[in-house]
Design a protein around this motif. Structure first.
Motif, PDB file in Angstrom:
ATOM      1  N   ARG A   1       0.680  -1.138   0.028  1.00  0.00           N
ATOM      2  CA  ARG A   1      -0.046  -0.066   0.085  1.00  0.00           C
ATOM      3  C   ARG A   1       0.933   1.173  -0.211  1.00  0.00           C
ATOM      4  O   ARG A   1       0.621   2.135  -0.879  1.00  0.00           O
ATOM      5  CB  ARG A   1      -0.923  -0.126   1.272  1.00  0.00           C
ATOM      6  CG  ARG A   1      -1.879   0.913   1.511  1.00  0.00           C
ATOM      7  CD  ARG A   1      -2.539   0.508   2.894  1.00  0.00           C
ATOM      8  NE  ARG A   1      -3.803   1.326   2.909  1.00  0.00           N
ATOM      9  CZ  ARG A   1      -4.717   0.731   3.770  1.00  0.00           C
ATOM     10  NH1 ARG A   1      -4.663  -0.200   4.445  1.00  0.00           N
ATOM     11  NH2 ARG A   1      -5.926   1.542   3.715  1.00  0.00           N
ATOM     12  N   GLU A   2       1.934   1.054   0.485  1.00  0.00           N
ATOM     13  CA  GLU A   2       2.733   2.325   1.110  1.00  0.00           C
ATOM     14  C   GLU A   2       3.584   2.550  -0.410  1.00  0.00           C
ATOM     15  O   GLU A   2       3.786   3.684  -0.849  1.00  0.00           O
ATOM     16  CB  GLU A   2       3.761   2.157   1.903  1.00  0.00           C
ATOM     17  CG  GLU A   2       3.234   2.238   3.454  1.00  0.00           C
ATOM     18  CD  GLU A   2       2.418   1.004   3.807  1.00  0.00           C
ATOM     19  OE1 GLU A   2       2.677  -0.011   3.059  1.00  0.00           O
ATOM     20  OE2 GLU A   2       1.540   0.888   4.652  1.00  0.00           O
ATOM     21  N   GLU A   3       4.115   1.673  -0.964  1.00  0.00           N
ATOM     22  CA  GLU A   3       4.605   1.591  -2.023  1.00  0.00           C
ATOM     23  C   GLU A   3       3.694   2.270  -3.408  1.00  0.00           C
ATOM     24  O   GLU A   3       4.169   3.045  -4.098  1.00  0.00           O
ATOM     25  CB  GLU A   3       5.255   0.310  -2.816  1.00  0.00           C
ATOM     26  CG  GLU A   3       6.447  -0.120  -1.702  1.00  0.00           C
ATOM     27  CD  GLU A   3       6.844  -1.485  -2.283  1.00  0.00           C
ATOM     28  OE1 GLU A   3       8.062  -1.771  -2.721  1.00  0.00           O
ATOM     29  OE2 GLU A   3       5.960  -2.422  -2.426  1.00  0.00           O
ATOM     30  N   ILE A   4       2.591   1.979  -3.256  1.00  0.00           N
ATOM     31  CA  ILE A   4       1.458   2.321  -4.278  1.00  0.00           C
ATOM     32  C   ILE A   4       1.275   3.816  -3.930  1.00  0.00           C
ATOM     33  O   ILE A   4       1.242   4.541  -4.964  1.00  0.00           O
ATOM     34  CB  ILE A   4       0.456   1.684  -4.390  1.00  0.00           C
ATOM     35  CG1 ILE A   4       0.697   0.221  -4.570  1.00  0.00           C
ATOM     36  CG2 ILE A   4      -0.923   2.380  -5.145  1.00  0.00           C
ATOM     37  CD1 ILE A   4      -0.608  -0.781  -4.455  1.00  0.00           C
TER      38      ILE A   4
ATOM     39  N   ILE B   1       2.352   9.589  -6.139  1.00  0.00           N
ATOM     40  CA  ILE B   1       2.572  10.894  -5.759  1.00  0.00           C
ATOM     41  C   ILE B   1       3.780  11.221  -6.996  1.00  0.00           C
ATOM     42  O   ILE B   1       3.298  12.248  -7.470  1.00  0.00           O
ATOM     43  CB  ILE B   1       3.301  10.971  -4.528  1.00  0.00           C
ATOM     44  CG1 ILE B   1       2.336  10.873  -3.239  1.00  0.00           C
ATOM     45  CG2 ILE B   1       4.096  12.459  -4.416  1.00  0.00           C
ATOM     46  CD1 ILE B   1       2.889  11.048  -1.873  1.00  0.00           C
ATOM     47  N   GLU B   2       4.382  10.318  -7.236  1.00  0.00           N
ATOM     48  CA  GLU B   2       5.430  10.274  -8.124  1.00  0.00           C
ATOM     49  C   GLU B   2       4.829  10.389  -9.809  1.00  0.00           C
ATOM     50  O   GLU B   2       5.073  11.599 -10.298  1.00  0.00           O
ATOM     51  CB  GLU B   2       6.162   9.315  -8.286  1.00  0.00           C
ATOM     52  CG  GLU B   2       7.810   9.005  -8.971  1.00  0.00           C
ATOM     53  CD  GLU B   2       8.190   7.954  -8.802  1.00  0.00           C
ATOM     54  OE1 GLU B   2       8.529   7.138 -10.035  1.00  0.00           O
ATOM     55  OE2 GLU B   2       8.597   7.282  -7.599  1.00  0.00           O
ATOM     56  N   LEU B   3       3.924   9.625  -9.969  1.00  0.00           N
ATOM     57  CA  LEU B   3       3.401   9.558 -11.494  1.00  0.00           C
ATOM     58  C   LEU B   3       2.399  10.859 -11.379  1.00  0.00           C
ATOM     59  O   LEU B   3       2.216  11.414 -12.534  1.00  0.00           O
ATOM     60  CB  LEU B   3       2.312   8.439 -11.348  1.00  0.00           C
ATOM     61  CG  LEU B   3       2.906   7.264 -11.581  1.00  0.00           C
ATOM     62  CD1 LEU B   3       2.021   5.904 -11.865  1.00  0.00           C
ATOM     63  CD2 LEU B   3       3.920   7.247 -12.848  1.00  0.00           C
ATOM     64  N   GLY B   4       1.786  11.467 -10.490  1.00  0.00           N
ATOM     65  CA  GLY B   4       0.799  12.610 -10.498  1.00  0.00           C
ATOM     66  C   GLY B   4       1.657  13.868 -10.746  1.00  0.00           C
ATOM     67  O   GLY B   4       1.266  14.711 -11.613  1.00  0.00           O
TER      68      GLY B   4
ATOM     69  N   SER C   1      -8.358   6.586  -8.193  1.00  0.00           N
ATOM     70  CA  SER C   1      -8.752   7.585  -7.046  1.00  0.00           C
ATOM     71  C   SER C   1      -7.519   8.278  -6.314  1.00  0.00           C
ATOM     72  O   SER C   1      -7.308   9.278  -5.898  1.00  0.00           O
ATOM     73  CB  SER C   1      -9.505   6.576  -6.155  1.00  0.00           C
ATOM     74  OG  SER C   1      -9.486   6.697  -4.922  1.00  0.00           O
ATOM     75  N   GLU C   2      -6.577   7.276  -6.151  1.00  0.00           N
ATOM     76  CA  GLU C   2      -5.149   7.709  -5.777  1.00  0.00           C
ATOM     77  C   GLU C   2      -4.694   8.718  -6.425  1.00  0.00           C
ATOM     78  O   GLU C   2      -4.040   9.770  -6.078  1.00  0.00           O
ATOM     79  CB  GLU C   2      -4.491   6.413  -4.987  1.00  0.00           C
ATOM     80  CG  GLU C   2      -3.121   6.754  -4.260  1.00  0.00           C
ATOM     81  CD  GLU C   2      -3.630   7.308  -2.908  1.00  0.00           C
ATOM     82  OE1 GLU C   2      -4.783   7.187  -2.407  1.00  0.00           O
ATOM     83  OE2 GLU C   2      -3.058   8.207  -2.374  1.00  0.00           O
ATOM     84  N   LEU C   3      -4.335   8.271  -7.701  1.00  0.00           N
ATOM     85  CA  LEU C   3      -3.667   9.249  -8.757  1.00  0.00           C
ATOM     86  C   LEU C   3      -4.137  10.433  -8.839  1.00  0.00           C
ATOM     87  O   LEU C   3      -3.334  11.577  -9.007  1.00  0.00           O
ATOM     88  CB  LEU C   3      -3.452   8.254 -10.088  1.00  0.00           C
ATOM     89  CG  LEU C   3      -2.821   8.986 -11.120  1.00  0.00           C
ATOM     90  CD1 LEU C   3      -1.255   9.008 -10.902  1.00  0.00           C
ATOM     91  CD2 LEU C   3      -2.977   8.235 -12.463  1.00  0.00           C
ATOM     92  N   MET C   4      -5.365  10.565  -8.943  1.00  0.00           N
ATOM     93  CA  MET C   4      -6.022  11.923  -9.334  1.00  0.00           C
ATOM     94  C   MET C   4      -6.020  12.807  -8.358  1.00  0.00           C
ATOM     95  O   MET C   4      -5.833  14.073  -8.686  1.00  0.00           O
ATOM     96  CB  MET C   4      -7.491  11.662  -9.927  1.00  0.00           C
ATOM     97  CG  MET C   4      -8.200  11.362  -8.599  1.00  0.00           C
ATOM     98  SD  MET C   4      -9.877  10.788  -9.302  1.00  0.00           S
ATOM     99  CE  MET C   4     -10.571  12.306  -9.003  1.00  0.00           C
TER     100      MET C   4
ATOM    101  N   VAL D   1       4.175   3.970 -16.191  1.00  0.00           N
ATOM    102  CA  VAL D   1       3.855   2.416 -15.548  1.00  0.00           C
ATOM    103  C   VAL D   1       4.403   2.877 -14.088  1.00  0.00           C
ATOM    104  O   VAL D   1       5.373   3.306 -13.724  1.00  0.00           O
ATOM    105  CB  VAL D   1       4.670   1.525 -16.174  1.00  0.00           C
ATOM    106  CG1 VAL D   1       4.628   0.471 -15.570  1.00  0.00           C
ATOM    107  CG2 VAL D   1       4.151   1.270 -17.735  1.00  0.00           C
ATOM    108  N   GLY D   2       3.317   2.357 -13.161  1.00  0.00           N
ATOM    109  CA  GLY D   2       3.769   2.113 -11.761  1.00  0.00           C
ATOM    110  C   GLY D   2       4.831   1.191 -11.430  1.00  0.00           C
ATOM    111  O   GLY D   2       5.827   1.395 -11.052  1.00  0.00           O
ATOM    112  N   PHE D   3       4.481   0.129 -11.637  1.00  0.00           N
ATOM    113  CA  PHE D   3       5.569  -1.114 -11.417  1.00  0.00           C
ATOM    114  C   PHE D   3       5.435  -2.147 -12.497  1.00  0.00           C
ATOM    115  O   PHE D   3       4.278  -2.485 -12.765  1.00  0.00           O
ATOM    116  CB  PHE D   3       4.822  -1.618  -9.976  1.00  0.00           C
ATOM    117  CG  PHE D   3       4.989  -0.962  -8.855  1.00  0.00           C
ATOM    118  CD1 PHE D   3       5.994  -0.693  -8.247  1.00  0.00           C
ATOM    119  CD2 PHE D   3       3.680  -0.227  -8.821  1.00  0.00           C
ATOM    120  CE1 PHE D   3       5.963   0.325  -6.986  1.00  0.00           C
ATOM    121  CE2 PHE D   3       3.533   0.729  -7.805  1.00  0.00           C
ATOM    122  CZ  PHE D   3       4.783   0.958  -6.858  1.00  0.00           C
TER     123      PHE D   3
END
Ligand code: 5GP
Ligand code: MG
Ligand code: MG
Length: 179
Positions: free
Chosen positions: A12-15, A20-23, A51-54, A144-146
């Motif tokens: 969860r923390e890594e996501i 934050i980085e991708l945003g 939801s997290e990214l936006m 890409v996230g991961f």
């Protein structure tokens, strides 16, 4: 950890850190080209990620969703069907498709083609996960996230028969659950 999970691949923390980085990257890239993206989430898998990214995109974006089916159980099948189309017009928009995972790439290729046919100005892709080993189509996610190995994963939106989408991490499903 859920009893059906063999291993947690992304916490969860890594996501959260990655979002934050991708945003930040998305905000910078779109600001630089003077465009405001329309975020289009592919239901239902993209919901937790979107939801997290936006929340980490610092622009006045709009969001919409599409639902397409192409996947049954753990193997990919041929072409896709539209279960829910966009509510917004895609014409002249810079669309940023939000996906949970890019596997063979068939879904993305089809959805990108559909949006181009609707007159989208540009279609880019952000995906939480990428499984490049499984790719059969010539398609890439722009963000890409991961990148993960070739294993069937669940959680953070990803399901097995509609279950496990609410897990707050990405994990490998125990083989005994689907074998
Ligand atoms: P593709 O069209 O790229 O083969 O498949 C994309 C879709 O297949 C994803 O949006 C996702 O719904 C599903 N998919 C691919 N790999 C996995 C996986 O490892 N786990 C789960 N739960 N779904 C997957
Ligand atoms: Mg999907
Ligand atoms: Mg669907």
């Amino acid at each position: 950890m859920h009893k059906d999970v063999a291993e947690v691949l992304v916490s969860r923390e890594e996501i959260h850190e990655k979002c934050i980085e991708l945003g930040k990257k998305i905000t910078e890239d779109y600001t630089a080209k003077g465009e405001i993206p329309l975020l289009v989430g592919l239901l239902s898998g993209s919901v937790p990620f979107m939801s997290e990214l936006m929340k980490n995109i610092e622009m006045d974006i709009c969001i919409d969703f599409m639902d397409v089916s192409s996947y049954d159980g753990t193997t990919s099948v041929g072409s896709i069907r539209i279960d829910k189309d966009l509510s917004t017009s895609a014409a002249d928009r810079s669309i940023l498709l939000v996906e949970d995972i890019v596997d063979t790439g068939k879904t993305l290729l089809e959805v990108k083609r559909m949006l181009a046919n609707k007159g989208a100005k540009e279609v880019k892709v952000v995906s939480l996960l990428d499984k490049p080993e499984r790719r059969t189509e010539d398609v890439v996610a722009d963000y890409v996230g991961f990148t993960i190995k070739n294993e069937f994963v669940i959680g953070y939106g990803l399901d097995y028969n509609q279950k496990y989408r609410n897990l707050p991490y990405v994990g490998v499903l125990k083989r005994e659950v689907y074998e």
